[in-house]
Design a protein around this motif. Structure first.
Motif, mmCIF file in Angstrom:
data_model
loop_
_atom_site.group_PDB
_atom_site.id
_atom_site.type_symbol
_atom_site.label_atom_id
_atom_site.label_comp_id
_atom_site.label_asym_id
_atom_site.label_seq_id
_atom_site.Cartn_x
_atom_site.Cartn_y
_atom_site.Cartn_z
ATOM 1 N N THR A 98 8.013 -7.803 9.144
ATOM 2 C CA THR A 98 7.041 -7.204 8.213
ATOM 3 C C THR A 98 7.727 -6.194 7.302
ATOM 4 O OG1 THR A 98 5.286 -7.468 9.857
ATOM 5 C CG2 THR A 98 4.899 -5.844 8.121
ATOM 6 N N ARG A 99 7.320 -6.203 6.039
ATOM 7 C CA ARG A 99 7.825 -5.198 5.089
ATOM 8 C C ARG A 99 6.653 -4.501 4.424
ATOM 9 N NH1 ARG A 99 13.238 -5.107 4.225
ATOM 10 N NH2 ARG A 99 14.382 -6.915 4.971
ATOM 11 N N LEU A 100 6.715 -3.160 4.425
ATOM 12 C CA LEU A 100 5.687 -2.377 3.728
ATOM 13 C C LEU A 100 6.228 -2.044 2.342
ATOM 14 C CD1 LEU A 100 3.751 0.654 5.246
ATOM 15 C CD2 LEU A 100 4.338 0.520 2.847
ATOM 16 N N ALA B 16 5.226 -4.721 -6.485
ATOM 17 C CA ALA B 16 6.020 -5.956 -6.554
ATOM 18 C C ALA B 16 7.478 -5.669 -6.901
ATOM 19 C CB ALA B 16 5.403 -6.891 -7.594
ATOM 20 N N GLU B 17 7.729 -4.629 -7.680
ATOM 21 C CA GLU B 17 9.104 -4.320 -8.136
ATOM 22 C C GLU B 17 10.054 -4.072 -6.968
ATOM 23 O OE1 GLU B 17 6.462 -2.395 -10.057
ATOM 24 O OE2 GLU B 17 6.564 -4.396 -10.915
ATOM 25 N N GLU B 18 9.520 -3.671 -5.823
ATOM 26 C CA GLU B 18 10.394 -3.340 -4.690
ATOM 27 C C GLU B 18 10.982 -4.580 -4.002
ATOM 28 O OE1 GLU B 18 8.457 -0.739 -1.842
ATOM 29 O OE2 GLU B 18 7.494 0.359 -3.455
ATOM 30 N N GLY C 158 0.818 -1.215 0.000
ATOM 31 C CA GLY C 158 0.000 0.000 0.000
ATOM 32 C C GLY C 158 0.844 1.254 0.000
ATOM 33 N N GLY C 159 0.184 2.389 -0.109
ATOM 34 C CA GLY C 159 0.885 3.672 -0.160
ATOM 35 C C GLY C 159 1.611 3.964 1.148
ATOM 36 N N ASN D 19 -2.051 -9.165 -6.248
ATOM 37 C CA ASN D 19 -1.784 -10.375 -7.041
ATOM 38 C C ASN D 19 -0.420 -10.303 -7.728
ATOM 39 O OD1 ASN D 19 -4.164 -11.510 -6.232
ATOM 40 N ND2 ASN D 19 -5.328 -10.790 -8.007
ATOM 41 N N GLU D 20 -0.009 -9.099 -8.119
ATOM 42 C CA GLU D 20 1.328 -8.939 -8.729
ATOM 43 C C GLU D 20 2.417 -9.248 -7.709
ATOM 44 O OE1 GLU D 20 -0.141 -5.478 -11.851
ATOM 45 O OE2 GLU D 20 1.253 -4.940 -10.253
ATOM 46 N N VAL D 21 2.187 -8.852 -6.460
ATOM 47 C CA VAL D 21 3.155 -9.144 -5.396
ATOM 48 C C VAL D 21 3.249 -10.655 -5.191
ATOM 49 C CG1 VAL D 21 3.509 -8.975 -2.884
ATOM 50 C CG2 VAL D 21 2.971 -6.932 -4.213
#
Ligand code: F3S
Length: 281
Positions: free
Chosen positions: A237-239, A243-245, A217-218, A271-273
């Motif tokens: 946890t990672r915010l 997905a590119e990140e 999320g943002g 879904n991309e993640v």
């Protein structure tokens, strides 16, 4: 490695509703301006920009004769200012936010000093506070209220819609302690939105069963940050926004990965993640 999606993801009811209204308005008007960001999510804002939705930061920047109000709502003063400028409104205020605004209005009319548990500079909180006609305060700590001298005789308390329920309860307890011996009457309202409650519970359920959690999320989204904070109290946890990140080294040593998302994160981004995580395992 096992990857699981939390039970509740995708747009919340209020954001889905706001998107439908704005897409229709953009089609009808051949593009439209929104006062402030419609949602705090860059990917969604880019999609909206592609259909002619332009963000303006202040009423004086509006070029057209119609402007859209975000799901966060606005204050009555701002609404009156727009009417004075003869600017038509496309109102996407979420019904849960509208309910909080009306609680603030009724408390003010009944003579209560209004305390909004929330971030003072958040658009939703500013809008709600506007309904108190200057007789209220927005805060995340009881101090600004407890230090009022004299303490108002009647105090009404409500919350920004996206706060963590347990933290709101703690805030209320400390406020009661501060006011208990000062003859005040306190009215408390539950204005936290149901979607946020369900989303947080689903994220926590997932976080308890995994050893790494992704919250999508943002970074400027209040509810996404709350989700990340809650999950981080249970597991790593990672915010992330997209997905590119994701970096492959983040996944080393992890067996079960959970994925959840904020209320303004669309299902496609989630879904991309998941697809990227699957590709990396
Ligand atoms: Fe409304 Fe709750 Fe979404 S307040 S905009 S349904 S997070």
């Amino acid at each position: 490695m096992k990857i699981e999606k939390a039970e509740k993801t995708g747009f919340c009811f209020g954001v889905r509703r706001a998107m439908e209204i704005i897409e229709k308005a953009a089609r009808e008007h051949g593009g439209i301006e929104t006062l402030g960001q419609l949602v705090h999510n860059r990917q969604v804002l880019q999609k909206l920009a592609d259909i002619g939705v332009k963000v303006v930061e202040a009423a004086e920047d509006i070029q057209g004769d119609t402007v859209a109000i975000s799901a966060h709502g606005i204050s009555p003063e701002l609404e009156a200012e727009l009417q004075k400028q003869h600017i038509g409104l496309v109102d996407t205020t979420c019904p849960y936010v509208h309910r909080a605004q009306q609680v603030a209005r009724r408390l003010n009319e009944a003579g209560f000093f209004v305390v909004v548990y929330g971030e003072a500079d958040h658009p939703e909180v500013k809008g709600i506070l506007g309904w108190t006609k200057g007789k209220g305060v927005a805060t995340l700590s009881e101090n600004p209220v407890a230090s009022l001298d004299p303490l108002p005789r009647w105090i009404g308390v409500l919350s920004q819609t996206t706060r963590i329920p347990a933290h709101y309860t703690e805030f209320i307890k400390t406020l009661i302690d501060a006011a208990f011996t000062k003859d005040s009457e306190i009215r408390i309202f539950d204005t936290i939105c149901h979607d946020i409650r369900d989303r947080q519970e689903a994220a926590l359920k997932s976080a308890r069963t995994v050893d790494l959690m992704f919250v999508v999320g943002g970074r400027n989204s209040a509810n996404t940050n709350h989700l990340a904070r809650l999950c981080s109290e249970i597991t790593e946890t990672r915010l992330i926004e997209t997905a590119e990140e994701i970096k492959p080294e983040w996944l080393k040593g992890h067996q079960r990965i959970g994925v959840t998302g904020g209320a303004s994160t669309d299902e496609q981004t989630i879904n991309e993640v998941i697809a990227k995580l699957e590709a990396l395992t």
